[in-house]
Structures are given as C-alpha cells and as structure tokens.
Design a protein around this motif. Sequence first.
Motif, PDB file in Angstrom:
ATOM      1  N   ARG A 109       0.840  -1.196   0.000  1.00  0.00           N
ATOM      2  CA  ARG A 109       0.000   0.000   0.000  1.00  0.00           C
ATOM      3  C   ARG A 109       0.881   1.255   0.000  1.00  0.00           C
ATOM      4  N   GLN A 110       1.932   1.229   0.828  1.00  0.00           N
ATOM      5  CA  GLN A 110       2.844   2.367   0.893  1.00  0.00           C
ATOM      6  C   GLN A 110       3.604   2.533  -0.422  1.00  0.00           C
ATOM      7  N   LEU A 111       3.948   1.418  -1.079  1.00  0.00           N
ATOM      8  CA  LEU A 111       4.607   1.499  -2.380  1.00  0.00           C
ATOM      9  C   LEU A 111       3.714   2.225  -3.375  1.00  0.00           C
ATOM     10  N   PHE A 112       2.432   1.915  -3.386  1.00  0.00           N
ATOM     11  CA  PHE A 112       1.518   2.592  -4.302  1.00  0.00           C
ATOM     12  C   PHE A 112       1.377   4.078  -3.964  1.00  0.00           C
ATOM     13  N   GLU A 113       1.488   4.438  -2.694  1.00  0.00           N
ATOM     14  CA  GLU A 113       1.492   5.854  -2.309  1.00  0.00           C
ATOM     15  C   GLU A 113       2.742   6.541  -2.856  1.00  0.00           C
ATOM     16  N   ILE A 114       3.871   5.871  -2.771  1.00  0.00           N
ATOM     17  CA  ILE A 114       5.127   6.424  -3.298  1.00  0.00           C
ATOM     18  C   ILE A 114       5.015   6.633  -4.804  1.00  0.00           C
ATOM     19  N   LEU A 115       4.364   5.713  -5.487  1.00  0.00           N
ATOM     20  CA  LEU A 115       4.231   5.790  -6.945  1.00  0.00           C
ATOM     21  C   LEU A 115       3.434   7.011  -7.401  1.00  0.00           C
ATOM     22  N   GLU A 116       2.635   7.572  -6.516  1.00  0.00           N
ATOM     23  CA  GLU A 116       1.848   8.748  -6.872  1.00  0.00           C
ATOM     24  C   GLU A 116       2.713   9.987  -7.065  1.00  0.00           C
ATOM     25  N   LYS A 117       3.913   9.969  -6.543  1.00  0.00           N
ATOM     26  CA  LYS A 117       4.821  11.110  -6.650  1.00  0.00           C
ATOM     27  C   LYS A 117       5.615  11.012  -7.955  1.00  0.00           C
ATOM     28  N   GLN A 118       5.777  12.132  -8.628  1.00  0.00           N
ATOM     29  CA  GLN A 118       6.509  12.192  -9.898  1.00  0.00           C
ATOM     30  C   GLN A 118       7.957  11.733  -9.731  1.00  0.00           C
ATOM     31  N   GLU A 119       8.654  12.306  -8.791  1.00  0.00           N
ATOM     32  CA  GLU A 119      10.056  11.971  -8.524  1.00  0.00           C
ATOM     33  C   GLU A 119      10.104  11.002  -7.348  1.00  0.00           C
ATOM     34  N   ASN A 120       9.869   9.725  -7.624  1.00  0.00           N
ATOM     35  CA  ASN A 120       9.763   8.768  -6.521  1.00  0.00           C
ATOM     36  C   ASN A 120      11.042   7.979  -6.268  1.00  0.00           C
ATOM     37  N   GLY A 121      12.016   8.055  -7.162  1.00  0.00           N
ATOM     38  CA  GLY A 121      13.288   7.380  -6.959  1.00  0.00           C
ATOM     39  C   GLY A 121      13.285   5.895  -7.263  1.00  0.00           C
ATOM     40  N   LEU A 122      12.186   5.384  -7.785  1.00  0.00           N
ATOM     41  CA  LEU A 122      12.102   3.956  -8.067  1.00  0.00           C
ATOM     42  C   LEU A 122      12.790   3.613  -9.390  1.00  0.00           C
ATOM     43  N   ASP A 123      13.468   2.492  -9.385  1.00  0.00           N
ATOM     44  CA  ASP A 123      14.163   1.978 -10.562  1.00  0.00           C
ATOM     45  C   ASP A 123      13.142   1.725 -11.681  1.00  0.00           C
ATOM     46  N   PRO A 124      13.525   1.968 -12.932  1.00  0.00           N
ATOM     47  CA  PRO A 124      12.597   1.705 -14.042  1.00  0.00           C
ATOM     48  C   PRO A 124      12.054   0.274 -14.074  1.00  0.00           C
ATOM     49  N   LEU A 125      12.832  -0.693 -13.614  1.00  0.00           N
ATOM     50  CA  LEU A 125      12.341  -2.074 -13.586  1.00  0.00           C
ATOM     51  C   LEU A 125      11.215  -2.241 -12.572  1.00  0.00           C
ATOM     52  N   VAL A 126      11.289  -1.529 -11.451  1.00  0.00           N
ATOM     53  CA  VAL A 126      10.195  -1.556 -10.474  1.00  0.00           C
ATOM     54  C   VAL A 126       8.948  -0.961 -11.126  1.00  0.00           C
ATOM     55  N   LEU A 127       9.115   0.145 -11.829  1.00  0.00           N
ATOM     56  CA  LEU A 127       7.982   0.790 -12.491  1.00  0.00           C
ATOM     57  C   LEU A 127       7.354  -0.128 -13.538  1.00  0.00           C
ATOM     58  N   GLU A 128       8.192  -0.892 -14.225  1.00  0.00           N
ATOM     59  CA  GLU A 128       7.688  -1.849 -15.219  1.00  0.00           C
ATOM     60  C   GLU A 128       6.892  -2.970 -14.543  1.00  0.00           C
ATOM     61  N   ALA A 129       7.277  -3.310 -13.323  1.00  0.00           N
ATOM     62  CA  ALA A 129       6.620  -4.396 -12.590  1.00  0.00           C
ATOM     63  C   ALA A 129       5.299  -3.981 -11.948  1.00  0.00           C
ATOM     64  N   VAL A 130       5.077  -2.694 -11.787  1.00  0.00           N
ATOM     65  CA  VAL A 130       3.908  -2.190 -11.046  1.00  0.00           C
ATOM     66  C   VAL A 130       2.576  -2.785 -11.494  1.00  0.00           C
ATOM     67  N   PRO A 131       2.305  -2.889 -12.794  1.00  0.00           N
ATOM     68  CA  PRO A 131       0.998  -3.454 -13.172  1.00  0.00           C
ATOM     69  C   PRO A 131       0.774  -4.886 -12.692  1.00  0.00           C
ATOM     70  N   MET A 132       1.852  -5.591 -12.348  1.00  0.00           N
ATOM     71  CA  MET A 132       1.733  -6.980 -11.888  1.00  0.00           C
ATOM     72  C   MET A 132       1.742  -7.102 -10.359  1.00  0.00           C
ATOM     73  N   ILE A 133       1.931  -5.977  -9.664  1.00  0.00           N
ATOM     74  CA  ILE A 133       1.956  -5.990  -8.204  1.00  0.00           C
ATOM     75  C   ILE A 133       0.520  -5.850  -7.695  1.00  0.00           C
ATOM     76  N   ARG A 134       0.148  -6.743  -6.796  1.00  0.00           N
ATOM     77  CA  ARG A 134      -1.217  -6.713  -6.256  1.00  0.00           C
ATOM     78  C   ARG A 134      -1.387  -5.502  -5.347  1.00  0.00           C
ATOM     79  N   LYS A 135      -2.395  -4.705  -5.659  1.00  0.00           N
ATOM     80  CA  LYS A 135      -2.705  -3.544  -4.829  1.00  0.00           C
ATOM     81  C   LYS A 135      -3.632  -3.991  -3.710  1.00  0.00           C
ATOM     82  N   PRO A 136      -3.213  -3.774  -2.454  1.00  0.00           N
ATOM     83  CA  PRO A 136      -4.059  -4.184  -1.330  1.00  0.00           C
ATOM     84  C   PRO A 136      -5.339  -3.357  -1.275  1.00  0.00           C
ATOM     85  N   GLU A 137      -6.365  -3.983  -0.764  1.00  0.00           N
ATOM     86  CA  GLU A 137      -7.615  -3.254  -0.564  1.00  0.00           C
ATOM     87  C   GLU A 137      -7.409  -2.195   0.506  1.00  0.00           C
TER      88      GLU A 137
END
Length: 81
Positions: A46-74
């Motif tokens: 859940r916190q990862l998805f909050e981080i993703l909302e920020k433009q400059e989040n510092g996440l590696d491009p491979l993490v960003l590529e993986a996001v659609p496959m990461i289960r978002k908690p309810e």
Amino acid sequence: MSHDTKTKLVYMANQIATFFKSQPASEAAEGVANHINKFWEPRMRRQLFEILEKQENGLDPLVLEAVPMIRKPEAETHQIR
C-alpha cells in the motif's frame, strides 16, 4: 508515512530490481512483481503505491515496469467495536 519509511521501501524495491536485472529481460519485471507480492505485507505494498503517486519517486525503471503486476491491497477499514 514518514520520509524514512519511504526511503527504506524505495531502497528495498530498487535492491529487488537490481537482483532481477541479472535475469533474462523477459522475466525481470515479473520476477520483481512476484517477489514483492510474495514477501511484502499488504501495508508495505500500500505504501509502495502511495510512493508511486509522486513524480520523482526514486524507483528503478524495472520496479515501475513491474507495477501493473503488483497486487494492490484493498483499502484498510477501521471498525469501531
């Protein structure tokens, strides 16, 4: 979420991406997502998805590529008893 928590989660996600960069490119993003889905508790995801909302989040491009496959908690529901 504190800045320190955000920094740790970004660091951890990027470490996972660094490991999976050694795998075939066709499997790397799926490997990142599978690892996060399997080992990160819902609160961390859940916190990862909050981080993703920020433009400059510092996440590696491979993490960003993986996001659609990461289960978002309810969303958490708090019940008063």
